[in-house]
Scaffold this motif. Structure first.
Motif, PDB file in Angstrom:
ATOM      1  N   VAL A  20      -0.297 -21.809 -38.499  1.00  0.00           N
ATOM      2  CA  VAL A  20      -0.764 -23.222 -39.706  1.00  0.00           C
ATOM      3  C   VAL A  20      -0.186 -24.397 -39.531  1.00  0.00           C
ATOM      4  O   VAL A  20       1.291 -24.617 -39.399  1.00  0.00           O
ATOM      5  N   PHE A  21      -0.997 -25.865 -40.693  1.00  0.00           N
ATOM      6  CA  PHE A  21      -0.701 -26.488 -40.011  1.00  0.00           C
ATOM      7  C   PHE A  21      -0.921 -27.188 -39.523  1.00  0.00           C
ATOM      8  O   PHE A  21       0.147 -28.278 -38.790  1.00  0.00           O
ATOM      9  N   GLU A  22      -0.943 -26.942 -37.534  1.00  0.00           N
ATOM     10  CA  GLU A  22      -1.590 -28.145 -36.971  1.00  0.00           C
ATOM     11  C   GLU A  22      -2.751 -28.133 -37.282  1.00  0.00           C
ATOM     12  O   GLU A  22      -3.369 -28.738 -37.917  1.00  0.00           O
ATOM     13  N   HIS A  23      -2.305 -29.587 -35.811  1.00  0.00           N
ATOM     14  CA  HIS A  23      -3.834 -30.418 -36.485  1.00  0.00           C
ATOM     15  C   HIS A  23      -2.713 -31.501 -37.975  1.00  0.00           C
ATOM     16  O   HIS A  23      -3.980 -32.299 -38.466  1.00  0.00           O
ATOM     17  N   THR A  24      -1.607 -31.525 -38.121  1.00  0.00           N
ATOM     18  CA  THR A  24      -1.547 -32.243 -39.491  1.00  0.00           C
ATOM     19  C   THR A  24      -0.583 -32.965 -39.752  1.00  0.00           C
ATOM     20  O   THR A  24       0.852 -32.813 -38.793  1.00  0.00           O
ATOM     21  N   ASP A  25      -0.408 -34.863 -39.555  1.00  0.00           N
ATOM     22  CA  ASP A  25       0.171 -35.101 -39.220  1.00  0.00           C
ATOM     23  C   ASP A  25       1.909 -34.617 -40.712  1.00  0.00           C
ATOM     24  O   ASP A  25       1.943 -33.903 -41.547  1.00  0.00           O
ATOM     25  N   LEU A  70     -23.250 -25.521 -46.009  1.00  0.00           N
ATOM     26  CA  LEU A  70     -23.442 -27.032 -44.966  1.00  0.00           C
ATOM     27  C   LEU A  70     -23.304 -26.557 -43.787  1.00  0.00           C
ATOM     28  O   LEU A  70     -22.233 -25.113 -43.770  1.00  0.00           O
ATOM     29  N   SER A  71     -24.320 -26.632 -42.690  1.00  0.00           N
ATOM     30  CA  SER A  71     -24.141 -25.984 -41.229  1.00  0.00           C
ATOM     31  C   SER A  71     -22.875 -26.615 -40.256  1.00  0.00           C
ATOM     32  O   SER A  71     -21.736 -28.177 -40.762  1.00  0.00           O
ATOM     33  N   THR A  72     -21.839 -26.186 -40.069  1.00  0.00           N
ATOM     34  CA  THR A  72     -20.916 -26.163 -39.277  1.00  0.00           C
ATOM     35  C   THR A  72     -21.063 -27.872 -38.032  1.00  0.00           C
ATOM     36  O   THR A  72     -20.408 -28.615 -37.612  1.00  0.00           O
ATOM     37  N   GLY A  73     -22.537 -27.287 -37.414  1.00  0.00           N
ATOM     38  CA  GLY A  73     -22.314 -28.866 -37.055  1.00  0.00           C
ATOM     39  C   GLY A  73     -22.395 -30.132 -37.880  1.00  0.00           C
ATOM     40  O   GLY A  73     -22.244 -31.089 -37.602  1.00  0.00           O
ATOM     41  N   ARG A  74     -22.771 -30.014 -38.625  1.00  0.00           N
ATOM     42  CA  ARG A  74     -23.121 -31.428 -39.987  1.00  0.00           C
ATOM     43  C   ARG A  74     -21.372 -31.383 -40.035  1.00  0.00           C
ATOM     44  O   ARG A  74     -21.105 -32.541 -40.475  1.00  0.00           O
ATOM     45  N   VAL A  75     -20.664 -30.831 -40.233  1.00  0.00           N
ATOM     46  CA  VAL A  75     -19.093 -31.206 -40.024  1.00  0.00           C
ATOM     47  C   VAL A  75     -18.745 -31.640 -38.823  1.00  0.00           C
ATOM     48  O   VAL A  75     -18.045 -33.001 -39.098  1.00  0.00           O
ATOM     49  N   ALA A  76     -19.679 -31.552 -37.882  1.00  0.00           N
ATOM     50  CA  ALA A  76     -19.030 -31.865 -36.617  1.00  0.00           C
ATOM     51  C   ALA A  76     -19.265 -33.117 -36.462  1.00  0.00           C
ATOM     52  O   ALA A  76     -18.833 -34.059 -35.913  1.00  0.00           O
ATOM     53  N   SER A  77     -20.319 -34.037 -37.124  1.00  0.00           N
ATOM     54  CA  SER A  77     -21.010 -35.070 -36.999  1.00  0.00           C
ATOM     55  C   SER A  77     -20.485 -36.001 -38.422  1.00  0.00           C
ATOM     56  O   SER A  77     -20.793 -36.782 -37.868  1.00  0.00           O
ATOM     57  N   LEU A  78     -19.396 -35.280 -38.683  1.00  0.00           N
ATOM     58  CA  LEU A  78     -18.594 -36.213 -39.998  1.00  0.00           C
ATOM     59  C   LEU A  78     -17.221 -35.848 -39.530  1.00  0.00           C
ATOM     60  O   LEU A  78     -16.374 -36.673 -40.270  1.00  0.00           O
ATOM     61  N   ALA A  79     -16.665 -35.485 -38.295  1.00  0.00           N
ATOM     62  CA  ALA A  79     -15.505 -35.015 -37.829  1.00  0.00           C
ATOM     63  C   ALA A  79     -14.457 -36.151 -38.501  1.00  0.00           C
ATOM     64  O   ALA A  79     -13.132 -36.220 -38.463  1.00  0.00           O
ATOM     65  N   THR A  80     -15.010 -38.021 -38.257  1.00  0.00           N
ATOM     66  CA  THR A  80     -14.611 -38.918 -37.626  1.00  0.00           C
ATOM     67  C   THR A  80     -14.002 -39.334 -39.117  1.00  0.00           C
ATOM     68  O   THR A  80     -12.849 -39.690 -39.853  1.00  0.00           O
ATOM     69  N   GLU A  81     -15.063 -38.909 -40.135  1.00  0.00           N
ATOM     70  CA  GLU A  81     -15.227 -39.110 -41.270  1.00  0.00           C
ATOM     71  C   GLU A  81     -14.531 -38.498 -42.552  1.00  0.00           C
ATOM     72  O   GLU A  81     -13.332 -38.252 -42.912  1.00  0.00           O
ATOM     73  N   LEU A  82     -14.265 -37.178 -41.720  1.00  0.00           N
ATOM     74  CA  LEU A  82     -13.235 -36.074 -42.825  1.00  0.00           C
ATOM     75  C   LEU A  82     -11.652 -36.003 -42.035  1.00  0.00           C
ATOM     76  O   LEU A  82     -11.109 -35.075 -42.226  1.00  0.00           O
ATOM     77  N   TRP A 107     -11.890 -31.563 -30.281  1.00  0.00           N
ATOM     78  CA  TRP A 107     -12.060 -30.022 -30.047  1.00  0.00           C
ATOM     79  C   TRP A 107     -11.059 -29.577 -31.216  1.00  0.00           C
ATOM     80  O   TRP A 107     -10.874 -28.075 -30.646  1.00  0.00           O
ATOM     81  N   GLU A 108     -10.640 -29.911 -32.129  1.00  0.00           N
ATOM     82  CA  GLU A 108     -10.234 -29.451 -33.166  1.00  0.00           C
ATOM     83  C   GLU A 108     -10.594 -28.198 -34.107  1.00  0.00           C
ATOM     84  O   GLU A 108     -10.769 -27.244 -34.251  1.00  0.00           O
TER      85      GLU A 108
END
Length: 275
Positions: free
Chosen positions: A18-23, A89-101, A106-107
């Motif tokens: 829980v709360f990995e990769h979280t500031d 939406l597809s997980t691939g779509r999320v991956a393509s928006l990773a920077t924006e999100l 590897w997260e």
């Protein structure tokens, strides 16, 4: 802010993930004094999806909210409710928006729960190929958090229903919850906006179908569409339309004994839904 839950299929989040990769600033915000502030976490929308490349789950991500968050042992249990205004939406779509999100490299390949300091809806609705499904006659207050102690009551207005509402309110407040009808609030110019806001923000809805009131039928349909738990009550089953008769309805008499029975039955049903 939004919750990112990757790889949790059974609505259980392992405490160590829980709360990995979280500031750290965000962790401190949701854990003031080291204790999780459940209401803060529940106020954020959620993006839920399997790990990228997981062959045991469909590659689909869903947007919505989490409710009923509680710590059991070292794990967090929760319920996910999808937002009906946004398609999966597809997980691939999320991956393509990773920077924006705000999602790191590897997260999406590791099961974890993170909190991101970004506007999830703004990113997704601005992304090409994501269509926002929304009503034409009113809008959902998608940024408003769900209030886990709020019960909304949909019933005909009129002096003859005041004792019924008083009984419902007493039953709800006896459980430590809050109870509101649309006429209890005045936040918008149009009463329908207040009704929609109340349904959106509440944990569950009590709908009195007595007298076949068209407004109550309409509002009950909205509550069902949003995935809210709806408790139907009526003075007679003759007032319940055919399409809703497959759903259990609490019937009551509008006298002292009948309203006392309603309070007990309603409290029992609410406790079951919140358990």
């Amino acid at each position: 802010m939004y919750n990112l839950l990757v790889g949790f299929y059974d609505n259980t989040a392992t405490g160590s993930r829980v709360f990995e990769h979280t500031d750290q600033a965000l962790v401190d915000y949701v854990r003031p004094a080291g204790t999780l502030d459940v209401n803060r976490v529940l106020s954020f929308p959620a993006l839920v999806m399997p790990e990228i490349g997981d062959s045991n789950a469909p590659p689909v991500a869903r947007v919505g909210r989490i409710t009923n968050l509680q710590l059991i042992g070292t794990d967090y249990r929760f319920t996910f409710v999808q937002n009906p205004g946004l398609p999966a939406l597809s997980t691939g779509r999320v991956a393509s928006l990773a920077t924006e999100l705000g999602i790191g490299q590897w997260e999406l390949n590791r099961t974890h729960w993170a909190i991101k300091d970004l506007d999830l809806y703004e990113v997704l609705l601005a992304a090409e190929g994501i269509r926002h499904l929304a009503p034409q006659v009113f809008s959902f207050p998608v940024e408003a958090p769900v209030e886990p102690d709020l019960v909304a009551v949909m019933m005909p207005f009129g002096a003859e229903f005041n004792p019924v509402y008083a009984a419902i309110k007493e039953s709800v407040e006896g459980l430590g919850l809050r109870c509101h009808r649309a006429d209890d609030i005045w936040e918008n110019h149009h009463i329908m906006d207040d009704v929609i806001s109340l349904i959106w923000r509440c944990r569950l809805v009590v709908s009195d179908l007595t007298s076949k009131n068209a407004n109550v039928f309409y509002e009950t349909g909205v509550a069902h569409s949003l995935g809210r738990d709806v408790i139907q009550i009526a003075q007679s089953m003759d007032d319940v339309p055919f399409d809703l008769r497959s759903i259990r309805t609490l019937t009551y008499l509008r006298n002292g004994e009948g309203l006392a029975d309603l309070k007990q039955s309603l409290a029992a049903r609410i406790q079951t839904l919140l358990a």
